[in-house]
Enzyme design. Sequence first.
Site, PDB file in Angstrom:
ATOM      1  N   GLN A   1     110.363 -13.576 -18.954  1.00 23.06           N
ATOM      2  CA  GLN A   1     108.750 -13.245 -18.343  1.00 23.06           C
ATOM      3  C   GLN A   1     108.801 -13.764 -17.033  1.00 23.06           C
ATOM      4  O   GLN A   1     109.270 -14.738 -16.564  1.00 23.06           O
ATOM      5  CB  GLN A   1     107.923 -14.068 -19.259  1.00 23.06           C
ATOM      6  CG  GLN A   1     106.558 -13.799 -18.892  1.00 23.06           C
ATOM      7  CD  GLN A   1     106.168 -12.460 -19.062  1.00 23.06           C
ATOM      8  OE1 GLN A   1     106.291 -11.861 -20.188  1.00 23.06           O
ATOM      9  NE2 GLN A   1     105.434 -11.832 -18.274  1.00 23.06           N
TER      10      GLN A   1
ATOM     11  N   ASP B   1     113.905  -4.832 -20.432  1.00 24.96           N
ATOM     12  CA  ASP B   1     113.013  -4.445 -19.473  1.00 24.96           C
ATOM     13  C   ASP B   1     113.384  -3.389 -18.284  1.00 24.96           C
ATOM     14  O   ASP B   1     112.579  -3.046 -17.359  1.00 24.96           O
ATOM     15  CB  ASP B   1     112.645  -5.710 -18.528  1.00 24.96           C
ATOM     16  CG  ASP B   1     111.220  -6.290 -18.683  1.00 24.96           C
ATOM     17  OD1 ASP B   1     110.556  -5.450 -19.296  1.00 24.96           O
ATOM     18  OD2 ASP B   1     110.750  -7.424 -18.328  1.00 24.96           O
TER      19      ASP B   1
ATOM     20  N   LYS C   1     103.504  -9.968 -26.970  1.00 27.15           N
ATOM     21  CA  LYS C   1     105.005  -9.338 -27.118  1.00 27.15           C
ATOM     22  C   LYS C   1     105.436  -9.873 -28.478  1.00 27.15           C
ATOM     23  O   LYS C   1     105.960  -8.914 -29.071  1.00 27.15           O
ATOM     24  CB  LYS C   1     105.940  -9.694 -26.021  1.00 27.15           C
ATOM     25  CG  LYS C   1     105.596  -8.859 -24.665  1.00 27.15           C
ATOM     26  CD  LYS C   1     106.340  -9.554 -23.402  1.00 27.15           C
ATOM     27  CE  LYS C   1     105.759  -8.689 -22.250  1.00 27.15           C
ATOM     28  NZ  LYS C   1     106.411  -9.085 -20.885  1.00 27.15           N
TER      29      LYS C   1
END
Length: 295
Positions: free
Chosen positions: A94, A117, A50
């Site tokens: 995460q 997200d 990422k």
Amino acid sequence: MKASKIDGRIFAENLRKKVRQAVTQLPDSPALAVVLVGEDPASQVYVASKVKFTEECGMNSLEYKLPADTKETEVVNLVKKLNENDKVDGILVQLPLPEGMNSDNVIKEIHPDKDVDGLTEASAGRLSLGKSGLRPCTPTGCVMLAKDELGDLSGKHCVVLGRSILVGKPAALLFLEQNCTVTIAHSRTKNLEAVCKSADILIAAVGRPQMVQASWIKKGACIIDVGINRVPSVKRPGKTRLVGDVNYTTAKDVAGSITPVPGGVGPMTIACLLRNTVIAACARRNWETPSILNF
Ligand code: NDP
């Protein structure tokens, strides 16, 4: 007939190029903050990718690595600080978080405008109400691949196999947004094989290695395999290999098009995250979103 292979690697690479191009059209570089708690090896690999791709696209990457024994309140406080930091456009925590930490308590603190997200209750609510907002990355990748393959999806019957909050439910809503007729199937669904066989588009997101067989697939259907399952390798004893939720070898003789695993949906997730970061930055800073990111 042999199905055409939907190459998610190439599609994702092109999407990252579009993100890079979009960034050059903006007055300033967007910034993505990534929070990693603990030392889970898979999470470390994901976060490294990422960071790498964020920078490759010309955006700023801020990395926050915290030890596994960090208190939940400290992670929540970090998220709150990132919410207030005007330089940060997107926040990604995460998952999974270390055992003992409640991810819901952390995720719910992310400001919806920075929720790249698409996992907060606010983002889920916006999606189900049909309001604009940041959409979850993996399901968005599924829609992009299906649209690229089939064009207009209106009226097509889309069966989503799986109803998780991360993949199945948002995928169903996103295909509904595309005017598909959507069926959600899950572990209590009766006549699962027949339900799947009625699909023009089948999204497999069950986490069961190669569960979907050729006999479950309508001739010519578009198969999007989200599953990532590690199974023992037959060719290399002692090693493992990745397979999807669909038996690719047999399915490809019936389907019209199909994503492989690896190299299908997987690469789309990060590319959609980068796209979301640009969209978040534009919405927050009142910039026009570059049209190159539309699909
Ligand atoms: P979950 O385990 O959260 O959900 C699985 C879903 O499948 C549930 O809704 C469950 O039904 C359903 N299910 C399980 N077994 C069966 C069965 N035998 N028959 C019918 N339905 C069944 O998984 P996720 O949604 O998080 O992930 C699904 C897969 O996608 C996994 O392989 C995961 O690794 C992969 N994945 C890939 C990503 C990518 O970037 N490509 C990103 C995220 C996930 P019920 O609700 O009734 O229990």
